[in-house]
Design a protein around this motif. Structure first.
Motif, PDB file in Angstrom:
ATOM      1  N   VAL A 197      -5.632   4.386  -6.066  1.00 18.15           N
ATOM      2  CA  VAL A 197      -6.497   5.188  -4.934  1.00 18.15           C
ATOM      3  C   VAL A 197      -6.308   6.809  -5.152  1.00 18.15           C
ATOM      4  N   GLU A 198      -7.318   7.665  -5.524  1.00 16.26           N
ATOM      5  CA  GLU A 198      -7.240   8.818  -5.564  1.00 16.26           C
ATOM      6  C   GLU A 198      -8.202   9.579  -4.343  1.00 16.26           C
ATOM      7  N   GLY A 199      -7.690  10.657  -3.482  1.00 19.24           N
ATOM      8  CA  GLY A 199      -8.408  11.237  -2.627  1.00 19.24           C
ATOM      9  C   GLY A 199      -9.534  12.421  -3.394  1.00 19.24           C
ATOM     10  N   ALA A 238     -14.071   3.157   9.158  1.00 22.35           N
ATOM     11  CA  ALA A 238     -15.001   3.495   8.124  1.00 22.35           C
ATOM     12  C   ALA A 238     -14.305   4.447   7.252  1.00 22.35           C
ATOM     13  N   GLY A 239     -14.322   4.383   6.105  1.00 22.93           N
ATOM     14  CA  GLY A 239     -13.168   4.942   5.077  1.00 22.93           C
ATOM     15  C   GLY A 239     -12.002   4.644   4.611  1.00 22.93           C
ATOM     16  N   GLY A 240     -11.469   3.738   5.818  1.00 29.37           N
ATOM     17  CA  GLY A 240      -9.994   3.304   5.884  1.00 29.37           C
ATOM     18  C   GLY A 240      -9.738   2.220   4.462  1.00 29.37           C
ATOM     19  N   ILE A 241      -8.504   2.405   4.184  1.00 27.14           N
ATOM     20  CA  ILE A 241      -8.135   1.761   3.013  1.00 27.14           C
ATOM     21  C   ILE A 241      -8.331   0.073   3.212  1.00 27.14           C
ATOM     22  N   ILE A 298       1.057  -1.246  -0.064  1.00 29.60           N
ATOM     23  CA  ILE A 298       0.003   0.021  -0.088  1.00 29.60           C
ATOM     24  C   ILE A 298       0.945   1.211   0.080  1.00 29.60           C
ATOM     25  N   PRO A 299       0.896   2.005  -1.122  1.00 28.41           N
ATOM     26  CA  PRO A 299       1.798   3.414  -0.960  1.00 28.41           C
ATOM     27  C   PRO A 299       1.249   4.264  -0.190  1.00 28.41           C
ATOM     28  N   ALA A 300       2.364   5.099   0.422  1.00 26.27           N
ATOM     29  CA  ALA A 300       2.078   6.083   1.410  1.00 26.27           C
ATOM     30  C   ALA A 300       1.087   7.182   0.665  1.00 26.27           C
ATOM     31  N   LEU A 316      -2.437   6.081   1.486  1.00 24.58           N
ATOM     32  CA  LEU A 316      -2.559   6.053   2.730  1.00 24.58           C
ATOM     33  C   LEU A 316      -3.053   7.483   3.161  1.00 24.58           C
ATOM     34  N   ALA A 317      -2.324   8.439   2.470  1.00 25.29           N
ATOM     35  CA  ALA A 317      -2.455   9.919   2.581  1.00 25.29           C
ATOM     36  C   ALA A 317      -3.758  10.426   2.206  1.00 25.29           C
ATOM     37  N   SER A 318      -4.392   9.626   1.148  1.00 26.28           N
ATOM     38  CA  SER A 318      -5.691  10.075   0.462  1.00 26.28           C
ATOM     39  C   SER A 318      -6.908   9.603   1.102  1.00 26.28           C
ATOM     40  N   THR A 319      -6.822   8.698   1.971  1.00 30.49           N
ATOM     41  CA  THR A 319      -8.102   8.184   2.750  1.00 30.49           C
ATOM     42  C   THR A 319      -8.521   9.159   3.690  1.00 30.49           C
ATOM     43  N   PRO A 320      -9.745   9.295   3.983  1.00 29.75           N
ATOM     44  CA  PRO A 320     -10.223  10.224   4.882  1.00 29.75           C
ATOM     45  C   PRO A 320      -9.926  10.013   6.415  1.00 29.75           C
TER      46      PRO A 320
END
Length: 405
Positions: A403-405, A348-351, A332-334, A337-341
């Motif tokens: 994954v995009e924010g 909830a909303g975690g990758i 899982i790239p950093a 992880l930074a784009s998750t809420p």
């Protein structure tokens, strides 16, 4: 094994042409193979579209016609065996029905042709009326009327050329005959399932059996072995006894050189008619089990490391999670992880939230369901059960990377 589909208007002499083809093709085979054994020889089978259980009035309703057509389809499918000419006797007036028979011949890796009996509509109507009168005479049973009608039939037979002699076929009701003629879909060479197409006019005494034999078997008929060419050129001079003795053995050697086993054309069925190979019934269950193990490993990691920032402390590039049964690890790239809420991996909303992982698992299994033990294309190797874990991990890595924010 070759399939011959007869088609034409009702009462156009289809049954007569079917028996003609069977006799002519059998005689051609006898002239090509001078052998008494049945090895390597074709057999001839005529599939009739009507019998006592399925009379001609089945065309009155769509349901009865569909049931009768299913019976014919079953007979054709059973008869399409090795070394058998199958002649489908009937109108076969629907182009979709002819396409279905063509697909069945392709699935059986055999050749197919369509023979159109080109009888005019007026002649078909006259033939049906003659059958109706003959049935009425049988019902009345009076010898006087039979003699009168026989005289009328003999007078009309002198003016009309008829290829059939003893017509004992069942007649059609007059309204049904007109309806079937109106519904007839004529074959055309623009349709691949109607090719090769041979047309037999009403005035022709015999169908082109030699051309049909060559088209279906791929075996050309030599001129010396032609069963219809019995004439000699006018310019041919009479040979002397010495010349005749030298030429006669050559003709005899050509006739006796026929092989016992006739060549069979090689047919490659297209993708629409290829039967899918049978797979292990437990393959799908094994796929589900392997992917569930990967999801369980990710779930266990998220419970042991609930915070994403804490899990990434050891490596600034991202999180590496080893999973059982796979040679590669889930990464899982950093940036993902930074784009998750939320900072919680399984929250909830975690990758690594369980609903998200289950959705990705169902998506991957649905995409690869057709590749269980086989390829989607002909000759392509499918996905094995042992490769499921690695393939699913690659799919997850591609999803996490995008994954995009």
């Amino acid at each position: 094994m070759p399939l011959i589909i007869l088609t034409g208007y009702p009462c156009s002499g289809l049954t007569h042409r079917a028996h003609q083809l069977s006799t002519l093709l059998s005689s051609i085979q006898d002239s090509l193979t001078d052998t008494t054994t049945s090895k390597g020889r074709y057999k001839f089978h005529i599939v009739e579209s009507h019998d006592a259980s399925h009379p001609r009035i089945v065309y009155d309703t769509a349901r009865s016609e569909k049931e009768a057509r299913a019976v014919v389809y079953g007979r054709v499918k059973r008869a399409l065996g090795k070394d058998t000419f199958v002649i489908v006797d009937g109108m076969n007036y629907i182009k979709g029905w002819r396409y279905q028979l063509w697909c069945e011949s392709k699935a059986a890796t055999t050749t197919c042709c369509v023979v159109h009996v080109g009888t005019p509509i007026d002649q078909c109507t006259a033939n049906n009326e003659a059958r109706i009168r003959k049935r009425e005479r049988k019902e009345k049973g009076t010898e006087k009327e039979e003699q009168q009608e026989a005289n009328k039939d003999s007078e009309t037979a002198e003016t009309e050329a008829s290829p059939t002699t003893d017509d004992d076929e069942e007649p059609y009701p007059r309204e049904l005959l007109e309806n079937l003629i109106f519904r007839y879909e004529e074959p055309t060479t623009h349709s691949r399932w109607d090719k090769p197409l041979f047309t037999v006019p009403w005035s022709d005494p015999t169908p082109p059996a030699e051309d049909i034999w060559t088209a279906l078997t791929g075996t050309p008929i030599p001129k010396e072995q032609s069963t219809t060419d019995n004439t000699t050129p006018l310019t041919t001079t009479t040979p002397t006894p010495q010349t005749a003795s030298t030429t006669t053995p050559s003709l005899t050697s050509k006739r006796t050189s026929g092989r016992a086993a006739l060549p069979r054309p090689k047919i490659i069925p297209h993708q629409a008619t290829i039967q899918p190979t049978t797979t292990d019934p437990s393959a799908l269950h094994a796929f589900e089990k392997r992917t569930s193990e990967v999801i369980s490993a990710l779930r266990t990691f998220s419970l042991e490391n609930p915070s994403a920032s804490a899990a990434i402390a050891n490596s600034s590039a991202g999180i590496t999670i080893p999973v059982p049964g796979a040679t590669t690890s889930v990464f899982i790239p950093a940036e993902a992880l930074a784009s998750t809420p939320t900072d919680e991996l399984a929250g909830a909303g975690g990758i690594l939230a369980l609903p998200r992982l289950q959705r990705l698992r169902r998506q991957w299994v649905g995409m690869n369901r057709a590749y269980l033990g086989q390829g989607h294309a002909r000759g392509q190797k499918g996905l094995e059960v042992e490769q499921a874990a690695d393939a699913f991990v690659r799919f997850l890595n591609a999803e996490f990377e995008g994954v995009e924010g």
